[in-house]
Design a protein around this motif. Structure first.
Motif, short mmCIF file in Angstrom:
data_model
loop_
_atom_site.label_atom_id
_atom_site.label_comp_id
_atom_site.label_asym_id
_atom_site.label_seq_id
_atom_site.Cartn_x
_atom_site.Cartn_y
_atom_site.Cartn_z
N ARG A 191 -12.28 3.35 -28.41
CA ARG A 191 -11.15 2.68 -27.78
C ARG A 191 -9.90 3.55 -27.84
N LEU A 192 -9.09 3.38 -26.84
CA LEU A 192 -7.92 4.23 -26.64
C LEU A 192 -6.79 3.90 -27.61
N ILE A 193 -6.13 4.95 -28.08
CA ILE A 193 -4.90 4.83 -28.87
C ILE A 193 -3.73 5.22 -27.97
N VAL A 194 -2.84 4.28 -27.71
CA VAL A 194 -1.64 4.54 -26.90
C VAL A 194 -0.46 4.69 -27.85
N THR A 195 0.22 5.83 -27.80
CA THR A 195 1.39 6.03 -28.65
C THR A 195 2.65 6.05 -27.80
N VAL A 196 3.71 5.45 -28.31
CA VAL A 196 5.00 5.41 -27.63
C VAL A 196 6.03 6.10 -28.52
N THR A 197 6.71 7.10 -27.95
CA THR A 197 7.75 7.84 -28.68
C THR A 197 9.04 7.72 -27.88
N PRO A 198 9.90 6.76 -28.20
CA PRO A 198 11.11 6.55 -27.40
C PRO A 198 12.17 7.63 -27.59
N ASN A 199 12.06 8.41 -28.68
CA ASN A 199 13.07 9.42 -28.98
C ASN A 199 12.37 10.75 -29.29
N PRO A 200 11.66 11.34 -28.31
CA PRO A 200 10.89 12.55 -28.58
C PRO A 200 11.78 13.75 -28.85
N ALA A 201 11.17 14.82 -29.29
CA ALA A 201 11.93 16.03 -29.61
C ALA A 201 11.04 17.25 -29.43
N VAL A 202 11.67 18.37 -29.17
CA VAL A 202 10.98 19.65 -29.28
C VAL A 202 11.08 20.06 -30.74
N ASP A 203 9.94 20.08 -31.43
CA ASP A 203 9.91 20.44 -32.85
C ASP A 203 9.91 21.96 -32.98
N MET A 204 10.87 22.48 -33.74
CA MET A 204 10.95 23.92 -34.00
C MET A 204 10.80 24.13 -35.50
N GLY A 234 -7.36 0.16 -27.71
CA GLY A 234 -7.70 -0.40 -29.01
C GLY A 234 -6.52 -0.64 -29.91
N VAL A 235 -5.41 0.08 -29.69
CA VAL A 235 -4.21 -0.09 -30.51
C VAL A 235 -3.01 0.54 -29.81
N LEU A 236 -1.84 -0.07 -30.00
CA LEU A 236 -0.58 0.48 -29.50
C LEU A 236 0.25 0.90 -30.70
N VAL A 237 0.69 2.15 -30.70
CA VAL A 237 1.50 2.70 -31.79
C VAL A 237 2.90 2.98 -31.28
N GLY A 238 3.92 2.43 -31.94
CA GLY A 238 5.30 2.75 -31.65
C GLY A 238 5.90 3.46 -32.85
N SER A 239 6.44 4.65 -32.65
CA SER A 239 6.88 5.46 -33.79
C SER A 239 8.23 6.12 -33.55
N GLY A 240 9.02 6.14 -34.62
CA GLY A 240 10.19 6.98 -34.65
C GLY A 240 11.52 6.27 -34.48
N SER A 241 12.55 7.09 -34.48
CA SER A 241 13.91 6.59 -34.32
C SER A 241 14.15 6.23 -32.86
N LEU A 242 15.34 5.69 -32.59
CA LEU A 242 15.70 5.28 -31.24
C LEU A 242 16.99 5.97 -30.80
N PRO A 243 17.13 6.24 -29.50
CA PRO A 243 18.40 6.76 -29.00
C PRO A 243 19.52 5.74 -29.19
N ARG A 281 6.82 22.91 -30.55
CA ARG A 281 5.84 21.93 -30.11
C ARG A 281 6.52 20.70 -29.55
N ALA A 282 5.84 20.03 -28.64
CA ALA A 282 6.27 18.70 -28.21
C ALA A 282 6.09 17.78 -29.40
N GLY A 283 7.18 17.16 -29.83
CA GLY A 283 7.11 16.37 -31.04
C GLY A 283 7.83 15.04 -30.94
N GLY A 284 8.18 14.52 -32.10
CA GLY A 284 8.56 13.14 -32.24
C GLY A 284 7.39 12.44 -32.89
N LYS A 285 7.65 11.38 -33.63
CA LYS A 285 6.63 10.80 -34.49
C LYS A 285 5.40 10.32 -33.71
#
Length: 326
Positions: free
Chosen positions: A7-20, A146-155, A41-45
Motif C-alpha cells: 500500500r502507498l505511503i503519501v507524504t506531505v511536506t508543506p515547508n520543503p527545503a533544499v538540504d545542503m 495505506g497511510v498519510l504522513v504530514g511532517s515538518g514546520s509550516l510557513p 538534496r530535495a528535503g524537508g521532513k
C-alpha cells in the motif's frame, strides 16, 4: 485490492527545503573554513520520510509546494532520485536548510531558513493536490493508499488547522494519519485523532507544558491521539498507545552511535508509516522498526537514507515494557 505490504505511503511536506550538508573536521566560530561542495538534496521532513521508505522498497508519493531558483534545484534533484512525487508550483522561493557536520567534535549544527508564505492560491493548490493524491490510488492498477504522513514546520501564513485538517482528510478516506510537527499544530492534530504523533522529547514537553515524559504523552492521548512515539536522544525511543495509556514501551541500543542525527527522526517516521501502511498497529513492532531505522540514519552522511546495518541494529535493541510507570 492492493496487498497490505504494497500500500502507498503519501507524504506531505508543506515547508520543503533544499538540504545542503557540509562535512568538516572542526567548526570554529569566528574563523574561516575551507570545505568541499555540499551535498544538495530535495528535503524537508516529509521528503526525507518518502526517501527512506522508497529506499526500502515501499511505494511512495511525495507531495510538496516548490518555487523559485531553489525550487528548480529541488525539482531537478527529486526527479533524478526516482522518488515518485507531486510538486505544486508556487510563487514563493523554496527555502534552504544548511547542516554543518563536524566529525572532529561529533556534533552537527543546523541552520534552517524560515519558510516563505505560500499565499491563498498556494494553499488552495496544495490542499487540492493532497486530496487528489489520496483519491488517485487504486485506479489503473496503482496501489491503494495505506497511510498519510504530514511532517515538518509550516510557513508563516499557514492555516492554524492545517495538520488537523490533514488528519480529518485522511480519516474521511479511511486512511490512518501520521503527523510529525510541533507546538499548537501537534495539539490540534491530537484533537483531530491522529493515529500516530512523532515528537522528540523537547517538542513534546514544550507543546504540552509537562515535565514528565509519560504525563506529556498521556496528555496528547487524552486530547485524542491514538499513539505517541517519542524520540529521547541517546535513550532511544518510547511508545505510548491510547489502548493502554498507563503503559510505555521503550527501546534503545546498548550504546549511542556517532554520526549525523539530522534525519534520524524522519527515518523513524518512515518506519512507522511502513508498518502502519501494512495494516499493523502493534506499538512494539512500530517502536522496534522506528528505533532501528532511526539509528541506521545516524550512520549516513545526509538525511533521507539509512544504513544497511538497520537489521543488525534491530537485533541489538534493548526493549522493555512498563505498566503504570511512576
Amino acid at each position: 485490492m492492493t496487498p497490505p505490504s504494497h500500500r502507498l505511503i503519501v507524504t506531505v511536506t508543506p515547508n520543503p527545503a533544499v538540504d545542503m550538508t557540509y562535512h568538516l573536521d572542526g567548526l570554529h566560530p569566528g574563523r574561516t573554513h575551507r570545505v568541499s561542495p555540499p551535498l544538495e538534496r530535495a528535503g524537508g521532513k516529509g521528503l526525507n520520510v518518502a526517501r527512506v521508505a522508497h529506499q526500502m522498497g515501499h511505494p511512495v508519493i511525495a507531495v510538496a509546494p516548490v518555487g523559485g531558483a531553489a525550487g528548480a534545484v529541488f525539482r531537478t534533484e527529486l526527479e533524478a532520485s526516482g522518488i515518485p512525487h507531486r510538486l505544486i508550483p508556487v510563487t514563493a522561493d523554496t527555502r534552504r536548510s544548511i547542516a554543518f557536520v563536524d566529525s572532529g567534535h561529533d556534533v552537527t549544527s543546523i541552520f534552517n531558513e524560515h519558510g516563505p508564505a505560500l499565499g491563498a492560491l498556494g494553499w488552495q493548490a496544495l490542499n487540492s493536490a493532497i486530496a487528489e493524491t489520496l483519491d488517485g490510488p487504486g485506479r489503473l492498477g496503482t496501489p491503494d493508499c495505506g497511510v498519510l504522513v504530514g511532517s515538518g514546520s509550516l510557513p508563516a501564513d499557514a492555516p492554524d488547522d492545517f495538520y488537523s485538517e490533514l488528519v480529518r482528510l485522511a480519516h474521511s478516506r479511511g486512511v490512518p494519519a501520521v503527523i510529525d510537527t510541533s507546538g499548537p499544530q501537534m495539539l490540534a492534530a491530537a484533537r483531530a485523532g491522529a493515529d500516530l504523533l512523532k515528537p522528540n522529547l523537547e517538542e513534546l514537553m514544550e507543546a504540552t507544558g509537562q515535565t514528565d515524559l509519560c504525563q506529556a504523552a498521556r496528555h496528547l492521548m487524552d486530547l485524542g491521539a491514538r499513539m505517541v512515539l517519542v524520540s529521547t536522544g541517546a535513550d532511544g525511543m518510547s511508545a505510548f498507545t491510547a489502548r493502554s495509556p498507563g503503559s510505555v514501551w521503550k527501546a534503545r541500543l546498548p550504546r549511542p552511535l556517532a554520526g549525523n542525527p539530522t534525519g534520524a527522526g524522519d527515518a523513524a517516521v518512515a518506519a512507522a508509516a511502513v508498518v502502519m501502511a501494512s495494516g499493523r498497529r502493534d506499538p512494539e513492532q512500530i517502536l522496534r522498526a522506528a528505533t532501528a531505522w532511526s539509528a541506521a540514519a545516524v550512520l549516513m552522511p545526509a538525511a533521507g537514507e539509512i544504513s544497511p546495518r538497520h537489521t543488525e541494529l534491530a537485533q541489538q535493541l534493548i526493549v522493555t515494557y512498563e505498566e503504570n510507570p511512576a
